[in-house]
Scaffold this active site. Structure first.
Site, PDB file in Angstrom:
ATOM      1  N   ASP A 125      40.614  35.623  35.719  1.00  0.00           N
ATOM      2  CA  ASP A 125      39.502  36.510  36.059  1.00  0.00           C
ATOM      3  C   ASP A 125      39.101  37.335  34.815  1.00  0.00           C
ATOM      4  O   ASP A 125      39.751  37.239  33.773  1.00  0.00           O
ATOM      5  CB  ASP A 125      39.949  37.415  37.220  1.00  0.00           C
ATOM      6  CG  ASP A 125      38.788  37.852  38.090  1.00  0.00           C
ATOM      7  OD1 ASP A 125      37.628  37.765  37.643  1.00  0.00           O
ATOM      8  OD2 ASP A 125      39.042  38.304  39.230  1.00  0.00           O
ATOM      9  N   ASP A 142      30.814  36.485  43.510  1.00  0.00           N
ATOM     10  CA  ASP A 142      31.781  36.001  44.504  1.00  0.00           C
ATOM     11  C   ASP A 142      31.074  35.566  45.789  1.00  0.00           C
ATOM     12  O   ASP A 142      30.180  36.261  46.284  1.00  0.00           O
ATOM     13  CB  ASP A 142      32.745  37.130  44.897  1.00  0.00           C
ATOM     14  CG  ASP A 142      33.653  37.531  43.757  1.00  0.00           C
ATOM     15  OD1 ASP A 142      33.530  36.964  42.652  1.00  0.00           O
ATOM     16  OD2 ASP A 142      34.490  38.423  43.975  1.00  0.00           O
TER      17      ASP A 142
HETATM   18  C1  GLA Z   1      36.967  38.822  41.327  1.00  0.00           C
HETATM   19  C2  GLA Z   1      36.832  37.306  41.391  1.00  0.00           C
HETATM   20  C3  GLA Z   1      37.196  36.810  42.777  1.00  0.00           C
HETATM   21  C4  GLA Z   1      38.624  37.248  43.114  1.00  0.00           C
HETATM   22  C5  GLA Z   1      38.747  38.761  42.984  1.00  0.00           C
HETATM   23  C6  GLA Z   1      40.185  39.206  43.114  1.00  0.00           C
HETATM   24  O1  GLA Z   1      36.021  39.465  42.129  1.00  0.00           O
HETATM   25  O2  GLA Z   1      35.531  36.911  41.043  1.00  0.00           O
HETATM   26  O3  GLA Z   1      37.082  35.407  42.851  1.00  0.00           O
HETATM   27  O4  GLA Z   1      39.515  36.585  42.271  1.00  0.00           O
HETATM   28  O5  GLA Z   1      38.269  39.214  41.726  1.00  0.00           O
HETATM   29  O6  GLA Z   1      40.351  40.575  42.942  1.00  0.00           O
END
Ligand code: GLA
Length: 423
Positions: free
Chosen positions: A155, A230
């Site tokens: 990430d 996301d």
């Molecule tokens: C970010 C990523 C997600 C997930 C969250 C976890 O938002 O884009 O896919 O991994 O962090 O905290």
């Protein structure tokens, strides 16, 4: 145009991450969209992020047909870590929720014939606030390899998304390769450096573009990468992703290929937000895009009709086609999108195709559209062997000049698998 795609894929793969992995889009299960960061195992023993959750999912993947269909990675996302590294600077799992440790969990997953994935963050902390990898890349790569990790999702929270972030991912790719273990590397830096940041800044000043992801680095460092927000459990969320991909179609199609894929995020099929038709639509688009098929759903309670969509063998075959060409939006007819993906076999210079009809309509009845395959640029005069993916395994032969029709449900999809006939 397709020759151009193929040529550009060849050029790009010459510089691709040299780990020989993910030659077709990775398939698996990831906890984030469905299970988030629930750490209270007293109150929520069934759903909390713990070794029990991943063991239960591994059991289901092996016993319920997912592994046989190609879903092989069981991947932990954020919130598995303890708040501190150990005395030698190594990461460690939360001791209460992972009492047996990560190595034992990876062994369990491997014993089922599956592969094991883990999550870390390139910054000082993960997005949920657990220890990040910055300044610890090498030791973390070694630790993951020692534990038997087969897939790393990295990430990009809690770090400035500047060019050093890209160089850092190249460095991490090198450390992973140096472990000698085969580890698929899934990145998020294009999202943090790319369009999301630009869009939010552009609200204030249309000319100000601050960060722009370098996709050559993504191809060189990563097997797959996120480039948009996301996914969440709704059709609106799926639609936002699809619209973003439509806007950036030329750029994204050009950078995808065997070993290096765009990742529009998880399949949310089987959860609370998508109808059966919308689930077919997500499966259709993800198949056409050659997107990683990473489910995020409770495999213990998923209803059979949603499971059937995830296991649809035609959609999976289209997605996993060895040519690895990301499909594109060919045209839109009365608000029904027509998506095309060139696939194998190529017969006498003519590709086979997947054609996805996805309705953006929300009015009443199944909408009828009429067309010939030639309208979409399909030129094999000997015709195509057609399977209607979500209907049955029966085949019919169609010519590219035949007048054809499909009925597409509101926010639903029809997926056709067309194999080019020999002349
Ligand atoms: C970010 C990523 C997600 C997930 C969250 C976890 O938002 O884009 O896919 O991994 O962090 O905290």
């Amino acid at each position: 145009m397709f020759l151009f795609f193929v040529l550009s894929l060849c050029t790009l793969s010459a510089h691709a991450l040299d780990n020989g992995l993910a030659l077709t889009p990775p398939m698996g299960w990831l906890h984030w969209e469905r299970f988030r960061c629930e750490t209270d195992c007293r109150q929520f023993p069934f759903d909390c992020i713990s070794e029990n959750l991943f063991k239960a999912m591994a059991d289901k993947m092996a016993s319920d047909g997912y592994l046989d269909a190609g879903y092989e990675y069981v991947i932990m996302d954020d919130c598995w870590l303890a708040m501190d590294r150990d005395s030698e600077g190594r990461l460690q799992a939360d001791p209460d929720r992972f009492p047996s440790g990560i190595k034992a969990l990876a062994d369990y997953v491997h014993a089922k014939g599956l592969k094991f994935g883990i999550y870390e963050d390139y910054g000082t902390k993960t997005c949920a606030g657990y220890p990040g990898s910055l300044d610890h890349l090498e030791i973390d790569a070694k630790t993951f390899a020692e534990w038997g990790v087969d897939y790393l999702k990295m990430d990009g929270c809690n770090v400035t998304p500047d060019e050093a972030m890209e160089a850092g991912h190249l460095e991490m790719a090198r450390y992973l390769n140096e472990t000698g273990r085969e580890i698929v590397f899934s990145c998020e830096f294009p999202l943090y450096r790319g369009d999301k940041v630009i869009n939010s800044i552009m609200k204030f000043d249309k000319k100000l573009i601050v960060f722009q992801a370098n996709y050559s680095v993504a191809i060189e460092a990563c097997n797959l990468w996120r480039n948009y927000n996301d996914i969440e459990d709704s059709w609106v969320s799926v639609t936002n992703i699809v619209n973003h991909y439509k806007k950036n179609q030329d750029k994204y199609v050009a950078v995808a290929g065997p070993g290096h894929w765009n990742d529009p995020d998880m399949l949310i099929i089987g959860n609370f937000g998508l109808s059966l038709d919308q689930s077919k639509a997500q499966m259709t688009i993800w198949a056409i895009w050659a997107a990683p098929l990473i489910m995020s759903v409770d495999l213990r309670t998923i209803k059979p009709e949603f499971k059937e969509i995830l296991l649809n063998k035609h959609a999976i075959k289209i997605n996993q086609d060895p040519l690895g060409i990301q499909g594109h939006l060919q045209t839109t007819i009365n608000d029904v999108d027509v998506w095309l993906k060139p696939i194998s076999p190529n017969v006498g210079g003519e590709f086979s195709y997947a054609v996805g009809f996805v309705s953006n309509r929300d009015d009443g009845y199944p909408y009828r559209i009429e067309f010939t395959l030639r309208d979409f640029g399909l030129n094999n005069t000997a015709g195509y062997v057609l399977t209607d993916a979500f209907v049955s395994d029966e085949t019919t032969v169609v010519k590219n000049t035949d007048k054809l029709e499909v009925f597409v449900n509101p926010s639903g999809a029809v997926l056709w698998h067309l194999v080019a006939n020999e002349a």
